[in-house]
Design a protein around this motif. Structure first.
Motif, PDB file in Angstrom:
ATOM      1  N   LYS A  94       0.856  -1.196   0.000  1.00  0.00           N
ATOM      2  CA  LYS A  94       0.000   0.000   0.000  1.00  0.00           C
ATOM      3  C   LYS A  94       0.886   1.237   0.000  1.00  0.00           C
ATOM      4  N   THR A  96       0.987   5.360   0.223  1.00  0.00           N
ATOM      5  CA  THR A  96       0.197   6.489   0.721  1.00  0.00           C
ATOM      6  C   THR A  96       1.031   7.755   0.683  1.00  0.00           C
ATOM      7  N   VAL A 103      -4.423   7.544   0.290  1.00  0.00           N
ATOM      8  CA  VAL A 103      -4.006   6.336  -0.398  1.00  0.00           C
ATOM      9  C   VAL A 103      -3.750   6.632  -1.869  1.00  0.00           C
ATOM     10  N   SER A 105      -2.286   3.918  -3.885  1.00  0.00           N
ATOM     11  CA  SER A 105      -2.595   2.674  -4.593  1.00  0.00           C
ATOM     12  C   SER A 105      -2.389   1.463  -3.688  1.00  0.00           C
ATOM     13  N   TYR A 106      -3.128   0.371  -4.047  1.00  0.00           N
ATOM     14  CA  TYR A 106      -2.901  -0.974  -3.528  1.00  0.00           C
ATOM     15  C   TYR A 106      -2.376  -1.812  -4.695  1.00  0.00           C
ATOM     16  N   GLU A 125      -2.966  -2.711 -10.028  1.00  0.00           N
ATOM     17  CA  GLU A 125      -2.853  -1.546  -9.144  1.00  0.00           C
ATOM     18  C   GLU A 125      -4.173  -0.771  -9.123  1.00  0.00           C
ATOM     19  N   GLN A 129      -9.137  -0.780  -2.050  1.00  0.00           N
ATOM     20  CA  GLN A 129      -8.451  -1.824  -1.284  1.00  0.00           C
ATOM     21  C   GLN A 129      -8.386  -3.146  -2.053  1.00  0.00           C
ATOM     22  N   ASP A 264      -7.747  -1.898   6.725  1.00  0.00           N
ATOM     23  CA  ASP A 264      -6.818  -2.974   6.332  1.00  0.00           C
ATOM     24  C   ASP A 264      -6.817  -4.113   7.347  1.00  0.00           C
TER      25      ASP A 264
END
Length: 903
Positions: A94, A96, A103, A105-106, A125, A129, A264
């Motif tokens: 993750k 940030t 955020v 990207s995950y 990407e 979440q 998360d």
């Protein structure tokens, strides 16, 4: 209740054992697998090395940490999963913005573990979440030919199932293929124990099947409703949808704060944002609970609340207890928004209960077990008081089990055992009666702490005039009788135990308890046809496969069939009629079940039944009572009540067991021997627990068998007036409680209680108790009362009033034993009445107060013409009966006595 361990400390010690110069910190729990192993990440550094992030696999049972992967730098890895063979590792990074924590990207990755690790970017990407999870396989089928599967969950987008090809050497985009399992969803959770994926999605409601109602689809148009579904995965079979529950989430659109903020959560593995906090708890016995926590205001605010806003909101949660087909709601009003938004409640199975811990507010024990209907919920003060609310984020681990939970914020291992002292403290506080009854029920049936229960009953008896004491006594009698039978019943008759009464509380009762100046409201609703939400056993991929869902289906089938517990009111109603005709002098002891030759008394197991309390380490309670357990009448009221209880309970068990033998998923038919065993043991338990409760209350009223030398009527005579009043008040509550549920009283109690009432109450009040059938004038107590009342005019009036309240046979028996002129007159008048009415009398006998008086026949009261009133009356009697039937002595002495002034 207390911190027992810390994972970070244990893991740091393992790192230091390998290299004392290394430093490890910032430990994070990344996930847990089905076998209980835990995945952690940490930052490790040394003097000669820059800090890097590492991922390791930890076994709590062996206290072993295996390093799986070391990154080149410090990265923010938020979640990970490993396959069964320990060959592949999937993790999510993750990114940030450090300034505003926004955020970016995950991003998920797949790593092949080995001497030469191969890393693959899955190229997924997203700003929403993303979580990853491997599916499990049985160890017996593990081989090189087995394919490895894992799930990728992308919030608000899809759930994908990836399968790694067996012939791959390096991980590339062509090394696996995938399929989409779920389209757009709002929430998802992975259950590692049962390998089930739960998710919430919107779907159109099904068409209405009830005649007369509007078509739901046509009336709603294209409107959809949230639905909780469950995908069950198998080792060697395709997955199947086993669950579809329509959800009622009225506060989903009114949750304060902006959405898109993720917590998360890795244990349990959940994907959701701040708009929906929901968790599903399951147990292998077929328990399924859907727990939903939310905040709301009764009046919608015009402006959005800020983080530091102190406006009051309602903190609420609901638990859908699917295996009991009900929903439990709780509301805690009046919490500041700035505090309420930081509270994360804990939902955890706790034996037959669910423990709901709301930090800094309260602790709930929801009675959700299958032993009985969910109705005895307990509310206490919060368990943990030494922690700040924002530092508490508790969850259960597969590894730990029991009462331990982990605090994800600090990695502390915490014991969440609810101590008995907290329950006792809550019971003795100014709580409502419903909460006290639930605590009593919990201690009796779920903890078997009878000594603590006895102390609580004795404590409550110190306030005998409190309105709730009879309710507590009834709960004790019913709960302890059930527990006694449940402990000592053969396993093949266990299904019949579910038909016995278990508590005085009813399902659906609302509960309002004040904890720390907060009025906590608990309510309950019933689900309609909950089995329609499940896939039936015959529709499964493998029909009737034994797993959690078949057990759940069977439990719901039992509920839908509807078993009827035996109600004490059934016996109370019968006794209202039969006790009107009850004449103990006319009954034979051989006709009652407690008689030496009766059905219950003749059984060789009667002594075993009566020693149920002794098997638990308690000696016989007979000597601990302040009266002798002896009845003077031929057949006691106790035996009559036992007989009616035994008959009504046996008929109820036979009827219910016959009705529930039809379906495959219902109880099997029980034989008459099983019914007899359950009925007799329960009736015997009634008597034992009634005696035990009487002993507890007498001890609370300062009766100590080790110090008191006398018992019975002598003990009452020696009591001080104040102690006598306390004892009578307590035993009066005990009597009312026992009578209201048709339990038997110990032998000897009736006479003891009557004489205690006579010595405590004024005479007019004493008469009212007798006329209302609260006190009963048996022969033994009447003798001592008749002897205690003096022979003054007022005393004679009192004696005659008491005699008129007795049954005819009992009054006649006492008159024959009363050595007083008034008795003589009454008996003479009755004798004359019997002769004149043609009633047969016994053999002529000489009666009289003075033994030196001779029979004077017709010379009594002579007159000039020998026609005295007595002569005329005797002539009339001789014309109606023979001389052998007349008791001349009684009649003459009655006439002589009537000329004196007694009244």
């Amino acid at each position: 209740m207390v911190t027992v361990d810390n994972f970070a400390s244990k893991l740091c010690s393992i790192i230091l054992e390998k290299n004392s110069s290394d430093e490890a910190n910032e430990w994070r729990l990344l996930g847990q697998e089905q076998d209980g192993t835990l995945l952690f990440s940490w930052i490790q550094s040394s003097k000669n090395q820059e800090p890097v992030t590492k991922i390791g696999l930890y076994s709590y049972s062996s206290n072993d940490l295996t390093i799986l992967h070391t990154f080149d730098t410090v990265i923010n890895c938020i979640q990970a999963s490993i396959d069964t063979n320990r060959t592949y590792l999937a993790y999510v990074i993750k990114e940030t913005d450090p300034e505003n924590n926004k955020v970016f990207s995950y991003k998920p990755y797949l790593l092949k573990i080995g001497p030469e690790s191969t890393l693959c970017d899955l190229e997924l990407e997203r700003s929403r979440q993303i979580l990853v999870q491997f599916l499990y396989q049985k160890h017996s089928v593990l081989s090189e030919s087995c394919s490895v599967k894992f799930l990728i969950l992308i919030h608000q987008e899809c759930i994908l199932q990836y399968q790694i090809k067996n012939d791959n050497s390096d991980l590339t985009a062509s090394s696996f293929y995938y399929e989409s399992l779920v389209r757009k969803f709002t929430w998802a959770q992975w259950d590692p124990v049962h390998q089930t994926l739960y998710y919430i999605h919107n779907r159109k409601p099904s068409r209405c099947l009830v005649e007369g109602e509007e078509d739901a689809v046509s009336s709603a148009g294209t409107k959809t409703s949230p639905t909780l579904s469950g995908l069950q995965f198998h080792d060697d079979l395709p997955h199947e949808s086993v669950l579809n529950i329509p959800l009622n989430l009225p506060h989903l659109s009114t949750v304060f704060g902006s959405c898109g903020i993720y917590e998360d959560d890795t244990v349990p593995l959940r994907i959701h944002d701040c708009s929906l906090d929901l968790i599903v708890l399951t147990d292998s016995n077929g328990y399924v609970c859907v727990c939903h926590h939310y905040l709301y205001q009764p009046i919608q605010p015009t402006t959005e609340l800020k983080d530091d806003d102190t406006s009051l909101v309602h903190f609420a949660y609901s638990v859908t207890v699917l295996h009991q087909s009900c929903v439990i709601h709780c509301v805690v009003p009046g919490l500041p928004w700035s505090k309420a938004k930081t509270i994360r409640p804990l939902f955890k199975f706790y034996g037959d209960h669910m423990l709901v811990f709301i930090p800094a507010v309260c602790t709930h024990l929801l009675d959700i077990g299958v032993m009985h209907e969910p109705c005895c919920h307990v509310i206490t003060k919060p368990l943990l008081t030494d922690f700040e609310v924002h530092t508490i984020c508790l969850t259960s681990l597969v590894t730990l089990g029991g009462d331990h939970v982990i605090n994800l914020a600090t990695l502390d291992l915490i014991d969440m055992h609810v101590p008995t002292s907290l329950l006792v403290q809550t019971f003795k506080s100014d709580t409502i009666m419903g909460n006290k009854l639930s605590i009593l029920h919990y201690l009796i049936l779920h903890r078997s702490e009878m000594e603590t229960v006895s102390d609580l009953i004795a404590w409550q008896a110190e306030k005998p005039l409190s309105l709730g004491l009879p309710q507590l006594l009834r709960e004790f009698l019913i709960g302890s009788s059930y527990a006694s039978v449940h402990r000592n019943l053969p396993s093949d008759a266990s299904h019949l135990v579910n038909l016995l009464p278990i508590t005085t509380q009813h399902m659906g009762n609302e509960l309002e308890v004040k904890i720390n100046d907060k009025m906590i409201c608990l309510s309950q609703d019933v689900l309609w046809n909950a089995s329609m939400m499940l896939l039936s056993p015959q529709q499964r991929i493998v029909p009737y496969r034994s797993d959690i869902w078949v057990k759940l289906w069977e439990q719901l089938a039992k509920i839908s069939k509807g078993k009827q517990r035996f109600k004490p009111n059934q016996v109370v109603e019968k006794l209202l009629v039969s006790l009107v005709c009850y004449q103990p002098e006319a009954l034979s002891r051989s006709s009652t079940p407690m008689s030496p030759s009766g059905s219950l008394g003749s059984s060789s197991v009667l002594n075993d039944f009566l020693s149920i309390g002794n098997q638990c380490g308690r000696k016989s309670q007979i000597d601990a009572l302040p009266f002798y357990e002896i009845e003077s009448c031929t057949a006691s009221k106790q035996e009559h009540i036992i007989s009616v209880n035994l008959r009504e309970l046996s008929m109820h068990l036979l009827k219910q067991s016959a009705e529930n033998k039809i379906s495959k998923f219902q109880w099997q038919s029980q034989t008459p021997m099983h019914v007899h065993a359950v009925a007799t043991r329960y009736i015997t338990a009634q008597l034992e627990q009634s005696r035990l409760l009487c002993q507890i209350l007498c001890k609370a009223a300062t009766f100590d068998p080790r110090q008191e030398l006398d018992k019975g009527f002598v003990y009452i005579e020696q009591l001080q007036e104040e102690r006598r009043f306390i004892l009578f008040t307590i035993l009066e509550r005990y009597y009312l409680s026992v009578e209201s549920i048709a339990f038997p009283l110990p032998q000897g109690f009736t006479s003891f209680f009557t004489f205690l009432g006579y010595k405590t109450l004024n005479f007019d009040m004493f008469l009212q108790y007798i006329q209302r059938n609260v006190l009963e004038l048996q022969v033994d107590v009447m003798k001592i009362i008749m002897a205690d009342i003096d022979n003054s005019k007022s005393g004679l009036h009192q004696k005659l009033k008491l005699l008129t309240l007795l049954p005819r046979s009992r009054a006649k028996r006492l008159l024959n034993q009363w050595n007083h002129p008034v008795s003589l007159m009454l008996r003479g008048r009755e004798h004359a009445l019997n002769i004149l009415s043609g009633v047969e009398t016994g053999t002529t006998r000489l009666h009289g107060i003075q033994k030196n008086k001779a029979f004077r026949g017709l010379t009594a009261f002579p007159s000039g013409d020998r026609l005295s009133p007595l002569d005329t009356f005797l002539d009339l009697l001789t014309a109606k009966a023979s001389l052998t039937d007349l008791d001349f002595g009684l009649l003459i002495e009655t006439t002589e006595t009537s000329t004196e002034e007694f009244m």
